[in-house]
Design a protein around this motif. Structure first.
Motif, PDB file in Angstrom:
ATOM      1  N   UNK A 209       4.170   5.966  -5.225  1.00  0.00           N
ATOM      2  CA  UNK A 209       4.166   6.056  -6.684  1.00  0.00           C
ATOM      3  C   UNK A 209       3.090   7.016  -7.173  1.00  0.00           C
ATOM      4  N   UNK A 210       1.900   6.923  -6.596  1.00  0.00           N
ATOM      5  CA  UNK A 210       0.820   7.837  -6.985  1.00  0.00           C
ATOM      6  C   UNK A 210       1.189   9.280  -6.650  1.00  0.00           C
ATOM      7  N   UNK A 211       1.830   9.512  -5.506  1.00  0.00           N
ATOM      8  CA  UNK A 211       2.244  10.862  -5.128  1.00  0.00           C
ATOM      9  C   UNK A 211       3.284  11.400  -6.108  1.00  0.00           C
ATOM     10  N   UNK A 212       4.216  10.548  -6.516  1.00  0.00           N
ATOM     11  CA  UNK A 212       5.225  10.971  -7.495  1.00  0.00           C
ATOM     12  C   UNK A 212       4.580  11.330  -8.836  1.00  0.00           C
TER      13      UNK A 212
ATOM     14  N   UNK B 100       0.488  14.795  -5.533  1.00  0.00           N
ATOM     15  CA  UNK B 100      -0.438  14.885  -4.409  1.00  0.00           C
ATOM     16  C   UNK B 100      -0.197  13.717  -3.467  1.00  0.00           C
ATOM     17  N   UNK B 101       0.111  14.044  -2.221  1.00  0.00           N
ATOM     18  CA  UNK B 101       0.399  13.019  -1.230  1.00  0.00           C
ATOM     19  C   UNK B 101      -0.833  12.763  -0.352  1.00  0.00           C
ATOM     20  N   UNK B 102      -1.131  11.491  -0.104  1.00  0.00           N
ATOM     21  CA  UNK B 102      -2.203  11.130   0.823  1.00  0.00           C
ATOM     22  C   UNK B 102      -1.596  11.041   2.203  1.00  0.00           C
ATOM     23  N   UNK B 103      -2.076  11.892   3.078  1.00  0.00           N
ATOM     24  CA  UNK B 103      -1.539  11.908   4.456  1.00  0.00           C
ATOM     25  C   UNK B 103      -2.615  11.453   5.422  1.00  0.00           C
TER      26      UNK B 103
ATOM     27  N   UNK C 190       0.834  -1.205   0.000  1.00  0.00           N
ATOM     28  CA  UNK C 190       0.000   0.000   0.000  1.00  0.00           C
ATOM     29  C   UNK C 190       0.869   1.255   0.000  1.00  0.00           C
ATOM     30  N   UNK C 191       1.880   1.268   0.861  1.00  0.00           N
ATOM     31  CA  UNK C 191       2.748   2.439   0.957  1.00  0.00           C
ATOM     32  C   UNK C 191       3.526   2.676  -0.337  1.00  0.00           C
ATOM     33  N   UNK C 192       3.976   1.602  -0.989  1.00  0.00           N
ATOM     34  CA  UNK C 192       4.659   1.764  -2.286  1.00  0.00           C
ATOM     35  C   UNK C 192       3.711   2.353  -3.326  1.00  0.00           C
ATOM     36  N   UNK C 193       2.467   1.860  -3.336  1.00  0.00           N
ATOM     37  CA  UNK C 193       1.472   2.396  -4.256  1.00  0.00           C
ATOM     38  C   UNK C 193       1.246   3.878  -3.995  1.00  0.00           C
TER      39      UNK C 193
END
Length: 98
Positions: free
Chosen positions: A87-90, A94-97, A81-84
């Protein structure tokens, strides 16, 4: 999408986040001979969004025709999940916090 829904459920416990599999339905992508009922996929999404049923108010689920099903084991792997999410943030900026 299922892994993203599980990550949101883990990181934001006050947010209801589920994934829905509508099945193999007769659409342009699924083709005219797909065996599932398109209406059932829609009904599951509507039920999860509007029902007061305690089962519908759960989070982190994977649903198929209003039944919770076990997803692929990788979905609940927090490292995956964290790798996904990284990758999505890169890709999106947009980062999910939590």
């Amino acid at each position: 999408m299922t892994t993203l829904a599980a990550a949101v459920a883990r990181l934001r416990p006050r947010v209801t986040s589920n994934a829905v599999d509508p099945g193999w339905v007769p659409t342009k992508m699924g083709g005219p001979h797909a065996p599932d009922d398109l209406q059932l996929g829609h009904e599951t999404q509507q039920w999860l969004a509007t029902a007061d049923d305690p089962e519908a108010l759960t989070t982190g689920g994977y649903w198929y025709h209003r039944r919770r099903r076990p997803p692929h084991p990788a979905v609940h792997d927090e490292a995956f999940q964290d790798r996904l999410l990284r990758t999505l943030a890169e890709e999106t900026g947009t980062e999910l916090r939590p």
